[in-house]
Structure formats: structure tokens, C-alpha cells
Design a protein around this motif. Structure first.
Motif, PDB file in Angstrom:
ATOM      1  N   ALA A   1       0.830  -1.211   0.000  1.00 49.77           N
ATOM      2  CA  ALA A   1       0.000   0.000   0.000  1.00 49.77           C
ATOM      3  C   ALA A   1       0.863   1.259   0.000  1.00 49.77           C
ATOM      4  O   ALA A   1       0.535   2.256  -0.655  1.00 49.77           O
ATOM      5  CB  ALA A   1      -0.924  -0.017   1.220  1.00 49.77           C
ATOM      6  N   THR A   2       1.993   1.211   0.729  1.00 58.46           N
ATOM      7  CA  THR A   2       2.872   2.402   0.805  1.00 58.46           C
ATOM      8  C   THR A   2       3.359   2.822  -0.578  1.00 58.46           C
ATOM      9  O   THR A   2       3.430   4.017  -0.886  1.00 58.46           O
ATOM     10  CB  THR A   2       4.075   2.108   1.730  1.00 58.46           C
ATOM     11  OG1 THR A   2       3.583   1.901   3.050  1.00 58.46           O
ATOM     12  CG2 THR A   2       5.060   3.261   1.750  1.00 58.46           C
ATOM     13  N   LEU A   3       3.693   1.831  -1.426  1.00 59.74           N
ATOM     14  CA  LEU A   3       4.204   2.163  -2.764  1.00 59.74           C
ATOM     15  C   LEU A   3       3.126   2.825  -3.612  1.00 59.74           C
ATOM     16  O   LEU A   3       3.439   3.658  -4.472  1.00 59.74           O
ATOM     17  CB  LEU A   3       4.737   0.911  -3.468  1.00 59.74           C
ATOM     18  CG  LEU A   3       5.882   0.166  -2.776  1.00 59.74           C
ATOM     19  CD1 LEU A   3       6.486  -0.868  -3.716  1.00 59.74           C
ATOM     20  CD2 LEU A   3       6.978   1.118  -2.303  1.00 59.74           C
ATOM     21  N   GLU A   4       1.868   2.453  -3.384  1.00 60.37           N
ATOM     22  CA  GLU A   4       0.766   3.068  -4.131  1.00 60.37           C
ATOM     23  C   GLU A   4       0.713   4.574  -3.874  1.00 60.37           C
ATOM     24  O   GLU A   4       0.341   5.350  -4.749  1.00 60.37           O
ATOM     25  CB  GLU A   4      -0.575   2.436  -3.736  1.00 60.37           C
ATOM     26  CG  GLU A   4      -0.703   0.957  -4.074  1.00 60.37           C
ATOM     27  CD  GLU A   4      -0.561   0.664  -5.557  1.00 60.37           C
ATOM     28  OE1 GLU A   4      -1.218   1.354  -6.359  1.00 60.37           O
ATOM     29  OE2 GLU A   4       0.236  -0.225  -5.913  1.00 60.37           O
ATOM     30  N   LEU A   5       1.103   4.992  -2.658  1.00 63.75           N
ATOM     31  CA  LEU A   5       1.061   6.415  -2.297  1.00 63.75           C
ATOM     32  C   LEU A   5       2.040   7.254  -3.123  1.00 63.75           C
ATOM     33  O   LEU A   5       1.912   8.472  -3.212  1.00 63.75           O
ATOM     34  CB  LEU A   5       1.400   6.600  -0.809  1.00 63.75           C
ATOM     35  CG  LEU A   5       0.500   5.902   0.216  1.00 63.75           C
ATOM     36  CD1 LEU A   5       1.056   6.083   1.618  1.00 63.75           C
ATOM     37  CD2 LEU A   5      -0.929   6.460   0.132  1.00 63.75           C
ATOM     38  N   THR A   6       3.053   6.588  -3.711  1.00 62.38           N
ATOM     39  CA  THR A   6       4.103   7.342  -4.427  1.00 62.38           C
ATOM     40  C   THR A   6       3.920   7.313  -5.942  1.00 62.38           C
ATOM     41  O   THR A   6       4.738   7.848  -6.662  1.00 62.38           O
ATOM     42  CB  THR A   6       5.500   6.775  -4.089  1.00 62.38           C
ATOM     43  OG1 THR A   6       5.591   5.439  -4.601  1.00 62.38           O
ATOM     44  CG2 THR A   6       5.760   6.767  -2.601  1.00 62.38           C
ATOM     45  N   LYS A   7       2.836   6.683  -6.406  1.00 60.08           N
ATOM     46  CA  LYS A   7       2.677   6.514  -7.862  1.00 60.08           C
ATOM     47  C   LYS A   7       2.602   7.830  -8.616  1.00 60.08           C
ATOM     48  O   LYS A   7       2.990   7.914  -9.772  1.00 60.08           O
ATOM     49  CB  LYS A   7       1.450   5.656  -8.163  1.00 60.08           C
ATOM     50  CG  LYS A   7       1.740   4.167  -7.993  1.00 60.08           C
ATOM     51  CD  LYS A   7       0.746   3.303  -8.732  1.00 60.08           C
ATOM     52  CE  LYS A   7       1.296   1.881  -8.857  1.00 60.08           C
ATOM     53  NZ  LYS A   7       0.276   0.946  -9.350  1.00 60.08           N
ATOM     54  N   THR A   8       2.080   8.856  -7.975  1.00 58.33           N
ATOM     55  CA  THR A   8       1.948  10.149  -8.668  1.00 58.33           C
ATOM     56  C   THR A   8       3.182  11.034  -8.463  1.00 58.33           C
ATOM     57  O   THR A   8       3.242  12.138  -8.988  1.00 58.33           O
ATOM     58  CB  THR A   8       0.704  10.906  -8.160  1.00 58.33           C
ATOM     59  OG1 THR A   8       0.807  11.042  -6.736  1.00 58.33           O
ATOM     60  CG2 THR A   8      -0.576  10.162  -8.517  1.00 58.33           C
ATOM     61  N   ILE A   9       4.155  10.556  -7.667  1.00 60.77           N
ATOM     62  CA  ILE A   9       5.373  11.340  -7.415  1.00 60.77           C
ATOM     63  C   ILE A   9       6.442  10.873  -8.399  1.00 60.77           C
ATOM     64  O   ILE A   9       6.917   9.744  -8.322  1.00 60.77           O
ATOM     65  CB  ILE A   9       5.879  11.167  -5.958  1.00 60.77           C
ATOM     66  CG1 ILE A   9       4.754  11.518  -4.971  1.00 60.77           C
ATOM     67  CG2 ILE A   9       7.099  12.025  -5.707  1.00 60.77           C
ATOM     68  CD1 ILE A   9       5.079  11.191  -3.515  1.00 60.77           C
ATOM     69  N   GLU A  10       6.794  11.742  -9.345  1.00 56.54           N
ATOM     70  CA  GLU A  10       7.652  11.308 -10.438  1.00 56.54           C
ATOM     71  C   GLU A  10       9.100  11.067 -10.016  1.00 56.54           C
ATOM     72  O   GLU A  10       9.714  10.081 -10.394  1.00 56.54           O
ATOM     73  CB  GLU A  10       7.610  12.340 -11.576  1.00 56.54           C
ATOM     74  CG  GLU A  10       8.178  11.755 -12.854  1.00 56.54           C
ATOM     75  CD  GLU A  10       7.857  12.587 -14.082  1.00 56.54           C
ATOM     76  OE1 GLU A  10       8.662  12.564 -14.992  1.00 56.54           O
ATOM     77  OE2 GLU A  10       6.812  13.268 -14.096  1.00 56.54           O
ATOM     78  N   LYS A  11       9.673  11.970  -9.219  1.00 51.07           N
ATOM     79  CA  LYS A  11      11.096  11.859  -8.886  1.00 51.07           C
ATOM     80  C   LYS A  11      11.299  11.042  -7.607  1.00 51.07           C
ATOM     81  O   LYS A  11      10.690  11.350  -6.580  1.00 51.07           O
ATOM     82  CB  LYS A  11      11.709  13.247  -8.706  1.00 51.07           C
ATOM     83  CG  LYS A  11      11.783  14.041  -9.989  1.00 51.07           C
ATOM     84  CD  LYS A  11      12.421  15.384  -9.755  1.00 51.07           C
ATOM     85  CE  LYS A  11      12.476  16.186 -11.055  1.00 51.07           C
ATOM     86  NZ  LYS A  11      12.904  17.566 -10.811  1.00 51.07           N
ATOM     87  N   PRO A  12      12.181  10.034  -7.653  1.00 48.78           N
ATOM     88  CA  PRO A  12      12.442   9.225  -6.455  1.00 48.78           C
ATOM     89  C   PRO A  12      12.817  10.065  -5.231  1.00 48.78           C
ATOM     90  O   PRO A  12      12.378   9.767  -4.120  1.00 48.78           O
ATOM     91  CB  PRO A  12      13.613   8.327  -6.888  1.00 48.78           C
ATOM     92  CG  PRO A  12      13.421   8.172  -8.358  1.00 48.78           C
ATOM     93  CD  PRO A  12      12.897   9.500  -8.833  1.00 48.78           C
TER      94      PRO A  12
END
Length: 796
Positions: free
Chosen positions: A332-343
């Protein structure tokens, strides 16, 4: 004293030695590659009646190793012709030849006794002042130069290339007790400027910087995976592209490098770093010992943490040590970053996760921050060198201290304390002195906190670079959602794409036109470049697919015309337009490069017109441009068809150059027009200089071409017969033939009855018409959809 490197000797021709030899050949240096002479004949040599005195036998090891390297994929060499810069020999007969070399690099087996014997031989023949370096990955440098002459010791140090030498940028330089400052300064500059490396001067400590931190990271994961009950797929999901690391992440990377290599370095650290506060972490877990016993070493033994059976990839269950079908990992945590383009912008979010992923990141970063801060001043006095080493040697997008900054220094300390760790004293001293971050940016340059001086200091070596990240906010003059125009100074502006994978859609085309408008009105020239992973993967396929599916052909026609017109503006503006391609430069990215005044290409540029893979022909001027370039090479009627056919096949076979130098071979880059830079970090600065030089020399807007010779029916007939034969021989499908015939029609200039001179616009109109007609084909739409969903071409 100015030092020139004209010839290099590499002693030891294994995977590493041959790779280093190839990379020096890549940059135009003459190389002497030596290895031992064999002491027994092979069966084949005995049958031929050869003896141990035959030259072919004596040089067998070195020649076989080099041949294997040159055949390997990915290739260690930019262009196969560069291999002629390497001559081979053996250490018994040819050692005297090192007297003609300016730099001698030892790359023999990792045994101190053997290395010392090699240095004894080298000392007999080297001329005074010649550089001698060792590519050791862990043997202390001070042991190697013991007993050697003063001149030898002064010119001796470690130069640790990472494997593969062409692709990994880290170049660690490790001084011995007597190494002169002049030698260190020279190698530091040479590595960056000529070899295209990130040069890092390290201290003479076990595993130096890159492997000390990198192996710590992997070993801590080996322990963490068991403690947290994670699978290897889950760890690879958490430690891959989502945090700016390579796709191979952790366990796949170990398989590629070889488990035995990792174990060798880990054991070296365990045996030689007795004061390391987490020494027990470098002790091999039981499952690693078992894998070593079973010889499950990774790719070299066809099984490691992963194993391929038929088409299926199996993964190792670390509890049972049995292979099973790979399990898909999701958090679930990774889903939160899907819209954040830069690592770099994701880390703040990742550490807040309420699931196992969030816990993993908190534990992982806490231990990494603690370990890295405690390694100063042991392995280096400046923490930025740790970041440089991890980015250049392990392919991390951001180093540990950059990640810590992104999370917040104080927040990082809280993570550490929650896990029972404490930061090194210098970190709390830094905060107490009013410095709240490790790095800062001033006037386009990166500054780091100097621990000894307790103040910020400019990171050295930036003068030859333009770092877009550092100037984007302060020097931005225009932007939309897909592109940014930045003022590079001296009258040159830069256009950077910010779309997904830098694909070229309406926003990017608007940006190109806006940048040319602005440059024509108030600047001297334009650079089109970025510092992402890839220059551009081509046109926005999703937009083309949507318009084609909805049969909005007028809109699609307008979109293609806008693309073509924009490419022609790049070619025919009143200011120089310089493209700076690197990484994947495909389809529309390649067309843009071909239509610029000049390209300043990174050596690692994978460039080509790949539109056939999605069922169309190049439609942004690429098909026209290949016909134009063929026309410019026509000399006599009897070779005109051959020349045109070569360019036709380049497009029809969707050829992609695997280096910028191969780009010249397939005609998408041009000798005398385009140039290659080995260090991508220098690319934007070099492109700016080229634009300035062209402007200062008096750039004149080119006149549109109306003199392109097309061959009409003569060429068209040849192509159509060829595609018929290809279908009959089942080499291509009927849809492949349809696409090829459309391309043939464009590149032949239509079915004209005789060779004729035509304009670029004439060819562009033919190209656009052919592209549009292919977009009405069901099989083309199937190919586009397959590419969009699966990321690979469909042959239907």
C-alpha cells in the motif's frame, strides 16, 4: 608538468582487464593487453602440431579473453572497429614493450604475492615517471608498493574501475603512502574528463568507499529479509526503481555480479575491519553459506536467488531453500508514491507507511544513515564522496546523504533513535552550528558541509558542468506541464522535456516552438537537452492511439503536421539549435536529433528510428530525412539504389545504435556535423559551447532544400520485389510488408517515372499521408496497444 596518455598497458586480460582495455580503446588510446603464456597445449593445438613456442599458443589466453569480451552483451566497446587499437601479448615475451607506455594498469588475480611479482617485473621495464596503478578491489595499497623504488612508489596508487568498465562510472583512486599529489590530481581529472567517470579519491581502507558502503547495504538486507519475513521479490520491489535504484534491485543484482564476488568482498571486510561497530553484519547468513556450497552463484551458474526454467523465472524461498514460482509483490505504501515522479521526492512519503514497506524503509534508512555517518573520517573526510560512489558505482539515483536531506536531517536522526542508533557526533555538531542540511545550492553550484571547517564549501570539480537541477528554479524563463526553458547564460537557453519518459506530445512541441521563438528574438542559440535517464523515447503513443481509435483523422493529421513543422523549425530557424541526446533516443527523439543543426551526443546514446515496431513509419520527418541523407551520398547511378537501400533497411529493420559511434554507421548521426562526449555530466555545457561557437562564427538561417534526388519507380520496383520475397520466405508478416511498402513509396519519392529533384515538403507530405493511412489499419492499432500495455513490440 603536462602529462599525456597516448598508450596504456593493461596486465591481466580477464573480464575486468579486457573491459578496461576496451574502455581505453573507446576513448582513442592505444592499448597493450598482456597475460601469462599457457604452460600446456589444448587438444586442438596438439592436433594442429603446434608447440608451446608458437606465438598463437603463447598469446592464446589473452586473445581468447579479449575475443570473449568483444562478443559479450552488452558490448564493452563503443564500436567494433575500436578493437584495432588493442594489441596483445604475453608477460614472458612482451613485458619490455611497457617501456613505451604512459600508464601501466595491473589487473591480475586478487593475491598480494602474485601482484608483487608483477610489480617487480614492471619495475624492470617501465620508464621513470610512468604511472603504475592496481585495479584491486580490496587489497591494501600500502602492501603492494613495499620494496619498490622511490620513483615507482611516487607514481603508484590504486585505480579501482567498477565492472563493467564501460558502463559503471565509479573510478576510485586510492593513494599509497608515497603517491605524489600531482599523480592524484592528474588521475582525478583524467578519470572525469577522458574516461567519462566520476572520480573519487578514497582512503586506503578495506573495500575503499563504494564496496564498503554497498556491501554493507546488501549484507544488512540479507539479515533484514529474514528478520522481517520478506520474500526476495518483495525486497527487489522495495529496493528497485521506486527508490531510484536499478531495475535489478538487490537480489537480481547479486545474481548478475555473482554471489562469490560479493562473498569475497564481505569476507575481506569481516577479516580486516575488526573495529567496525557492526562487524557481525558482514558475517554470512546460513542461507548464503548453503548457496555457496550448492554453487548457486547467480547468472554464471544459471541459478542463484532466481532461476530460469523454460520461460518461467523461479525464485528462491529463503526458508526452505527451494525454488518456487515468483510471487507478485505489492505494498500500500508504494501506491502512495505513484503520482510522485522523482524518487528523491518519494522518501518522505515512504517512511510514513503503516505497512511492512514503511517499516522496512524506516529500518533500512536508519541503519544506512548511521553506518555512513560513522564511516567519516575512516574511509573519507568528505561525505559527498560516499554519495558520488554509490551513484556512480551502484547506479543509485541519490546517495545516502542526499536521501537523508530529502527526509530531513532531524527526521533522519529520529528514525535512527527509534531503532536504537545514534548519529555520529559531527552530524549533531552540524545542526548545532546552524547548518540544517548536508547540501545546499548557491548560484547554480552544489555546496556541502565541510566537517573540519564547520561551514559549507563548494563541491570541487563542477566548473565543467551545468547542473540543470541547480539552476532550474532561479534561471527558468518559461514552462508548461511538459517542458521548461532555462537560461544557461551567455545568450544560450536550454529546453528540457518533463513529460513521462520525455515523450514528445503537444506540450513538448509547444515548448520547442516557444524556445525557438524566444531564442530568435532575444538569444544567440538553443540547446535541447535534459539530465534524466533518457533523452526521449519518442512521440506520445497514447495520444496517437486515442485519436486513431476514435477515427479523429483530421486531428491526427494536424498533430503529425505540427510535429513535422516543429522539426523543420529546428532545422530552419535563424539561430543554432543543438540537440544533446543520451540514453534512449528513439523515434521522435531521434527525428529531433536529426533535424537539429548539430548533435552533442553522449557516448552512451541508444538511438534509432523504431516506428516499424508499432506498425507505422517515421512520421516526424524521419522518413524524409533518410531519403535526403541518401540523396546527399548519391555519386553515380549504379550505386544510388544501393545507398538508398541501406537507408531504407535502417528504418525498415528499426535499427538502434548501441552507442553514439554506431549512430554514425546507421546514418542517424553524421560525421563532421555531430560530436560525441564521453562524460554525460559535461554534455549540456559542451552543447552550450557549440551553440555559442556557431553563433559567434556568424550563423545564417539555412535555405530550405528543393534539390533532393528521388529515384521513383526504379527504386520502388526494387523495394516491392524485395518485400514480396521476404513474405514468401516467411521472414516478415503481410502487415510488415504493408508498412515496408509505404516506407518504400516515401523514400522512392512516389511512383515517378524517372529520377527527379523534389523538395523536403513534397517528401513530408508523402510521409504524413503514409503515416495516417497506417493508423487506419487494425493491425497497427494492435501493435500500438501492445506497446503501450506490455512495453515491447508485437509481430502480427
Amino acid at each position: 608538468m603536462k602529462r599525456n596518455i597516448k598508450k596504456v598497458a593493461v596486465i591481466g586480460s580477464g573480464i575486468m582487464g579486457s573491459g578496461i582495455a576496451c574502455h581505453f580503446a573507446n576513448i582513442g588510446v592505444e592499448v597493450l593487453l598482456l597475460d601469462i603464456a599457457p604452460n600446456e597445449l589444448t587438444e586442438a593445438e596438439t592436433k594442429k602440431g603446434l608447440t608451446l613456442e608458437n606465438k598463437a599458443v603463447r598469446n592464446r589466453l589473452v586473445n581468447d579473453h579479449l575475443a570473449n569480451a568483444l562478443k559479450s552483451k552488452p558490448s564493452p566497446i563503443y564500436h567494433q572497429s575500436f578493437a584495432s587499437r588493442i594489441s596483445t601479448g604475453n608477460t614472458t615475451d612482451d613485458m619490455a614493450k611497457i617501456a613505451t607506455c604512459d600508464w601501466i594498469i595491473e589487473v591480475v588475480v586478487e593475491r598480494l604475492d602474485i601482484k608483487k611479482l608483477v610489480f617487480e617485473q614492471i619495475e624492470k621495464y617501465r620508464k621513470p615517471g610512468t604511472l603504475v596503478t592496481s585495479n584491486t578491489s580490496g587489497i591494501p595499497i600500502h602492501f603492494m608498493s613495499e620494496g619498490r623504488s622511490e620513483d615507482f612508489q611516487k607514481h603508484f596508487c590504486g585505480t579501482h574501475f567498477f565492472n563493467p568498465a564501460r558502463y559503471l562510472k565509479l573510478f576510485e583512486i586510492i593513494p599509497g603512502p608515497q603517491t605524489s599529489t600531482e599523480v592524484l590530481d592528474f588521475l582525478n581529472g583524467y578519470g572525469e574528463k577522458f574516461l567519462g567517470k566520476t572520480s573519487v579519491v578514497a582512503k586506503d581502507t578495506p573495500a575503499f568507499i563504494g564496496n564498503r558502503i554497498g556491501i554493507f547495504g546488501i549484507m544488512s538486507l540479507f539479515h533484514q529479509v529474514k528478520e522481517m519475513g520478506l520474500t526476495i521479490e518483495e525486497v527487489d520491489k522495495l529496493t528497485g526503481p521506486v527508490i531510484g535504484r536499478p531495475k535489478s534491485a538487490t537480489f537480481r543484482t547479486v545474481d548478475v555480479v555473482g554471489l562469490d564476488t560479493l562473498v569475497h568482498v564481505a569476507n575481506g571486510i569481516y577479516e580486516n575491519c575488526k573495529t567496525d561497530e557492526v562487524l557481525e553484519l558482514f558475517k554470512l547468513p546460513e542461507f548464503i553459506n548453503k548457496m555457496m556450497e550448492n554453487k548457486w552463484l547467480g547468472s554464471k551458474t544459471n541459478q542463484g536467488f532466481y532461476k530460469k526454467e523454460g520461460k518461467e523465472i523461479l525464485s528462491l524461498d529463503l526458508e526452505t531453500l527451494e525454488y518456487r514460482s515468483a510471487k507478485k509483490a505489492s505494498f500500500a505504501t508504494l501506491e502512495l508514491t505513484k503520482t510522485i515522479e522523482k524518487p528523491i521526492d518519494r522518501f518522505k512519503v515512504l517512511i510514513t507507511g503503516k505497512d511492512k514497506a514503511g517499516e522496512f524503509y524506516r529500518k533500512n534508512f536508519a541503519s544506512m544513515f548511521t553506518y555512513c555517518s560513522n564511516r567519516i573520517p575512516e574511509i573519507t573526510d568528505a561525505f559527498y564522496k560516499i554519495d558520488d560512489a554509490m551513484k556512480a558505482g551502484f547506479g543509485w539515483e541519490n546517495g545516502p546523504f542526499e536521501i537523508w536531506d530529502a527526509i530531513g536531517v532531524q527526521k533522519g536522526i529520529e528514525l535512527m533513535q527509534a531503532e536504537g542508533y545514534q548519529p555520529a557526533t559531527w552530524v549533531t555538531d552540524m545542526l548545532a552550528s546552524g547548518n540544517t542540511s548536508f547540501y545546499s545550492v548557491k548560484e547554480g553550484a552544489t555546496y556541502f558541509y565541510n566537517i573540519d571547517k564547520k561551514e559549507s564549501e563548494k563541491v570541487p570539480g563542477q566548473d565543467a558542468f551545468i547542473i540543470l537541477n541547480n539552476i532550474r528554479e532561479s534561471k527558468k524563463v518559461w514552462n508548461n506541464s511538459e517542458s521548461i526553458i532555462t537560461d544557461l547564460g551567455d545568450g544560450i537557453i536550454n529546453l528540457e522535456f518533463t513529460s513521462k519518459m520525455n515523450s514528445i506530445g503537444a506540450g513538448v512541441l509547444q515548448g520547442i516552438n516557444k524556445a525557438i521563438d524566444m531564442a530568435e528574438k532575444g538569444y544567440e542559440g538553443l540547446v535541447i537537452g535534459n539530465q534524466g535517464t533518457n533523452f526521449s523515447v519518442g512521440a506520445n503513443l497514447a495520444m496517437i492511439f486515442m485519436l486513431a481509435v476514435e477515427q479523429e483523422y483530421d486531428e491526427l493529421n494536424m498533430a503529425i503536421k505540427m510535429f513535422q513543422d516543429t522539426m523543420m523549425r529546428c532545422r530552419y530557424s535563424s539561430i543554432p539549435v543543438i540537440a544533446a541526446p543520451h540514453g534512449m533516443t528513439l523515434g521522435g527523439g531521434c527525428e529531433l536529433t536529426m533535424h537539429s543543426d548539430r548533435a552533442v551526443a553522449a557516448a552512451e546514446t541508444y538511438i534509432g528510428l523504431v516506428e516499424f515496431g508499432v506498425g507505422v513509419i517515421p512520421g516526424g520527418g524521419g522518413s524524409k530525412e533518410m531519403a535526403l541523407r541518401a540523396s546527399d551520398l548519391f555519386r553515380k547511378n549504379d550505386v544510388e539504389l544501393n545507398v538508398l537501400q541501406e537507408y531504407f533497411l535502417t528504418v525498415g529493420m528499426a535499427k538502434v545504435a548501441t552507442s553514439a559511434y554506431e549512430g554514425f554507421d546507421i546514418g542517424v548521426l553524421q560525421k563532421g556535423r555531430d560530436i560525441v562526449v564521453v562524460n554525460k555530466d559535461r554534455q549540456i555545457a559542451t552543447a552550450k559551447q557549440v551553440a555559442l561557437q556557431m553563433a559567434n562564427q556568424g550563423y545564417t538561417q539555412p535555405v530550405r532544400r528543393t534539390d533532393i534526388k528521388v529515384l521513383g519507380k526504379q527504386a520502388l520496383g526494387m523495394f516491392l520485389v524485395g518485400t514480396d520475397q521476404m513474405v514468401a520466405g516467411q521472414y516478415i508478416s503481410e502487415h510488415d510488408q504493408k508498412i515496408a511498402n509505404k516506407l518504400a513509396y516515401v523514400m522512392a519519392g512516389g511512383d515517378l517515372s524517372e529520377p527527379t529533384l523534389v523538395s523536403e515538403q513534397y517528401l513530408l507530405d508523402l510521409e504524413r499521408e503514409a503515416f495516417l493511412s497506417l493508423c487506419t489499419e487494425r493491425k497497427t492499432l494492435e501493435r500500438v496497444q501492445f506497446m503501450l500495455t506490455k512495453g515491447k513490440p508485437l509481430r502480427n
